[in-house]
Scaffold this motif. Structure first.
Motif, PDB file in Angstrom:
ATOM      1  N   VAL A  22       0.871  -1.399  -0.154  1.00 31.74           N
ATOM      2  CA  VAL A  22       0.092   0.234   0.020  1.00 31.74           C
ATOM      3  C   VAL A  22       0.835   1.098  -0.141  1.00 31.74           C
ATOM      4  O   VAL A  22       0.522   2.342  -0.566  1.00 31.74           O
ATOM      5  N   ARG A  23       2.094   1.007   0.495  1.00 35.35           N
ATOM      6  CA  ARG A  23       2.897   2.432   0.713  1.00 35.35           C
ATOM      7  C   ARG A  23       3.190   3.127  -0.537  1.00 35.35           C
ATOM      8  O   ARG A  23       3.303   4.464  -0.504  1.00 35.35           O
ATOM      9  N   GLU A  24       3.305   2.361  -1.665  1.00 34.00           N
ATOM     10  CA  GLU A  24       3.595   2.963  -2.881  1.00 34.00           C
ATOM     11  C   GLU A  24       2.472   4.144  -3.300  1.00 34.00           C
ATOM     12  O   GLU A  24       2.777   4.890  -4.300  1.00 34.00           O
ATOM     13  N   ASN A  25       1.393   3.945  -2.814  1.00 36.93           N
ATOM     14  CA  ASN A  25       0.230   4.662  -3.260  1.00 36.93           C
ATOM     15  C   ASN A  25      -0.124   5.932  -2.308  1.00 36.93           C
ATOM     16  O   ASN A  25      -1.019   6.615  -2.354  1.00 36.93           O
ATOM     17  N   ILE A  26       0.752   6.170  -1.504  1.00 33.85           N
ATOM     18  CA  ILE A  26       0.718   7.062  -0.213  1.00 33.85           C
ATOM     19  C   ILE A  26       1.070   8.301  -0.896  1.00 33.85           C
ATOM     20  O   ILE A  26       2.344   8.240  -1.630  1.00 33.85           O
ATOM     21  N   VAL A  27       0.574   9.685  -0.917  1.00 38.96           N
ATOM     22  CA  VAL A  27       0.837  10.692  -1.168  1.00 38.96           C
ATOM     23  C   VAL A  27       1.260  11.612  -0.173  1.00 38.96           C
ATOM     24  O   VAL A  27       0.466  12.023   0.889  1.00 38.96           O
ATOM     25  N   ILE A  28       2.399  12.239  -0.184  1.00 39.06           N
ATOM     26  CA  ILE A  28       2.845  13.231   0.761  1.00 39.06           C
ATOM     27  C   ILE A  28       2.250  14.426   0.504  1.00 39.06           C
ATOM     28  O   ILE A  28       2.059  14.849  -0.595  1.00 39.06           O
ATOM     29  N   ASP A  29       1.982  15.074   1.678  1.00 37.20           N
ATOM     30  CA  ASP A  29       1.483  16.445   1.482  1.00 37.20           C
ATOM     31  C   ASP A  29       2.189  17.356   2.927  1.00 37.20           C
ATOM     32  O   ASP A  29       2.791  16.782   3.523  1.00 37.20           O
ATOM     33  N   GLY A  30       1.354  18.616   2.917  1.00 36.29           N
ATOM     34  CA  GLY A  30       2.022  19.374   3.913  1.00 36.29           C
ATOM     35  C   GLY A  30       2.351  20.850   3.337  1.00 36.29           C
ATOM     36  O   GLY A  30       1.492  21.374   2.520  1.00 36.29           O
ATOM     37  N   LEU A  31       3.425  21.423   3.827  1.00 38.06           N
ATOM     38  CA  LEU A  31       3.811  22.841   3.317  1.00 38.06           C
ATOM     39  C   LEU A  31       4.462  22.997   2.241  1.00 38.06           C
ATOM     40  O   LEU A  31       5.462  22.122   2.108  1.00 38.06           O
ATOM     41  N   CYS A  32       3.972  23.085   1.183  1.00 40.26           N
ATOM     42  CA  CYS A  32       4.530  23.027  -0.101  1.00 40.26           C
ATOM     43  C   CYS A  32       5.558  24.074  -0.461  1.00 40.26           C
ATOM     44  O   CYS A  32       5.647  25.117  -0.098  1.00 40.26           O
ATOM     45  N   HIS A  33       6.474  23.456  -1.384  1.00 37.07           N
ATOM     46  CA  HIS A  33       7.643  24.445  -1.776  1.00 37.07           C
ATOM     47  C   HIS A  33       7.163  25.465  -2.731  1.00 37.07           C
ATOM     48  O   HIS A  33       6.108  25.295  -3.778  1.00 37.07           O
ATOM     49  N   ASN A  34       7.683  26.601  -2.608  1.00 37.71           N
ATOM     50  CA  ASN A  34       7.524  27.763  -3.713  1.00 37.71           C
ATOM     51  C   ASN A  34       8.610  28.069  -4.527  1.00 37.71           C
ATOM     52  O   ASN A  34       8.568  29.167  -5.247  1.00 37.71           O
ATOM     53  N   GLY A  35       9.794  27.523  -4.622  1.00 35.47           N
ATOM     54  CA  GLY A  35      11.029  27.868  -5.172  1.00 35.47           C
ATOM     55  C   GLY A  35      11.117  26.767  -6.242  1.00 35.47           C
ATOM     56  O   GLY A  35      10.337  26.089  -6.521  1.00 35.47           O
ATOM     57  N   GLU A  36      12.018  26.754  -6.972  1.00 33.40           N
ATOM     58  CA  GLU A  36      12.539  26.112  -8.008  1.00 33.40           C
ATOM     59  C   GLU A  36      13.421  24.589  -7.540  1.00 33.40           C
ATOM     60  O   GLU A  36      14.012  25.010  -6.396  1.00 33.40           O
ATOM     61  N   LEU A  37      13.426  23.771  -8.306  1.00 31.78           N
ATOM     62  CA  LEU A  37      14.574  22.465  -7.576  1.00 31.78           C
ATOM     63  C   LEU A  37      15.709  22.726  -8.235  1.00 31.78           C
ATOM     64  O   LEU A  37      15.798  23.191  -9.408  1.00 31.78           O
ATOM     65  N   TYR A  38      16.833  22.661  -7.470  1.00 31.70           N
ATOM     66  CA  TYR A  38      17.976  22.488  -7.924  1.00 31.70           C
ATOM     67  C   TYR A  38      18.276  21.605  -8.855  1.00 31.70           C
ATOM     68  O   TYR A  38      17.911  20.337  -8.437  1.00 31.70           O
ATOM     69  N   LYS A  39      18.842  21.752  -9.992  1.00 33.76           N
ATOM     70  CA  LYS A  39      19.152  20.559 -10.809  1.00 33.76           C
ATOM     71  C   LYS A  39      20.204  19.647 -10.296  1.00 33.76           C
ATOM     72  O   LYS A  39      20.263  18.512 -10.538  1.00 33.76           O
ATOM     73  N   GLU A  40      21.231  20.222  -9.503  1.00 37.54           N
ATOM     74  CA  GLU A  40      22.164  19.157  -8.972  1.00 37.54           C
ATOM     75  C   GLU A  40      21.748  18.338  -7.756  1.00 37.54           C
ATOM     76  O   GLU A  40      22.528  17.524  -7.389  1.00 37.54           O
ATOM     77  N   SER A  41      20.676  18.722  -7.383  1.00 36.98           N
ATOM     78  CA  SER A  41      20.387  17.805  -6.055  1.00 36.98           C
ATOM     79  C   SER A  41      18.687  17.475  -6.069  1.00 36.98           C
ATOM     80  O   SER A  41      17.865  18.824  -6.127  1.00 36.98           O
ATOM     81  N   ARG A  42      18.094  16.620  -6.277  1.00 43.41           N
ATOM     82  CA  ARG A  42      16.647  16.438  -6.310  1.00 43.41           C
ATOM     83  C   ARG A  42      15.857  16.764  -5.300  1.00 43.41           C
ATOM     84  O   ARG A  42      14.865  17.266  -5.555  1.00 43.41           O
TER      85      ARG A  42
END
Length: 246
Positions: A22-42
């Motif tokens: 079941v774990r693979e279907n769990i969706v994480i939520d909470g305080l959402c990021h408002n920035g951009e993802l750094y390319k060098e670190s996922r």
């Protein structure tokens, strides 16, 4: 410990409370990021959502029913400034309206008072979304199913909402009052909420407002979903001594 680190620890425990299939279907939520993802670190982001949340006088949390067809995803990592889906645009409008309303000002769609939510709102105001049912579902969920998950996961929901995020405004999204009832019964069972009007329920002891809203995707006009909320919150402000909006 940073807020996101607390969320990560909680969700690791939360996932492990479910069977492995079941774990693979769990969706994480909470305080959402408002920035951009750094390319060098996922998992590294340039956003300042934690600073915005800590500094916010109004910590607004959107309590929704369940995620729709997003198994294994993390809401927090979505590119929120690029999202244009109507469901989330309504949430962005609620976020902006509740962040800007005052005893002397009611932000209304009919007055064209909102900024473009796709590139403005999440940069100004922190966005926190919590689903009662973390298992990814489809376009609808039965109330009985929702209550079953709320009861099962109540200790985790309380930790996420009350211990980590600690909002003072909780928008309970839809379910004909079921999400509001779940908030009162499973997240805040020790508090008493006084009904101020059909939308607003207030705990004086915690200076905490629960808003019984439409579901963001309800088949009614945006004016009904957004402006009616703002007018009822304005009524709440006028009828109480809350410090949240002053």
């Amino acid at each position: 410990m940073y807020l996101h680190e607390q969320e990560d620890i909680l969700f690791e425990e939360w996932k492990n409370s479910y069977p492995s299939d079941v774990r693979e279907n769990i969706v994480i939520d909470g305080l959402c990021h408002n920035g951009e993802l750094y390319k060098e670190s996922r998992n590294s982001y340039s956003g300042n959502e934690e600073e915005l949340w800590a500094a916010a006088k109004r910590k607004i949390l959107f309590l929704m029913k369940d995620p729709n067809s997003n198994p294994g995803e993390d809401y927090r990592e979505w590119h929120w400034r690029e999202i244009t889906a109507k469901f989330f645009k309504v949430i962005f409008n609620w976020l902006q309206g509740l962040s800007e309303i005052t005893p002397d000002y009611i932000p209304l769609l009919e007055n064209d008072s909102y900024l473009d939510p796709a590139n403005q709102v999440v940069l100004k105001y922190p966005l926190a979304i919590v689903n009662v049912k973390k298992i990814s579902g489809s376009s609808s969920v039965l109330n009985n199913t929702l209550y079953d998950y709320a009861k099962r996961d109540a200790p985790f929901l309380r930790r996420q909402v009350r211990d980590i995020l600690q909002p003072n405004i909780v928008v309970c999204g839809g379910g004909n009052g079921s999400v509001l009832d779940i908030a009162k019964q499973y997240i805040y069972p020790d508090l008493t909420f006084k009904p101020i009007n059909n939308w607003c329920f207030f705990s004086e002891e915690q200076d905490l407002l629960l808003i019984n809203s439409w579901h963001p995707a309800a088949r009614i006009s945006d004016v009904q979903k957004i402006d009616d909320m703002m007018r009822n919150v304005a009524d709440f402000i006028n009828k109480t001594q809350t410090s949240i909006f002053r």
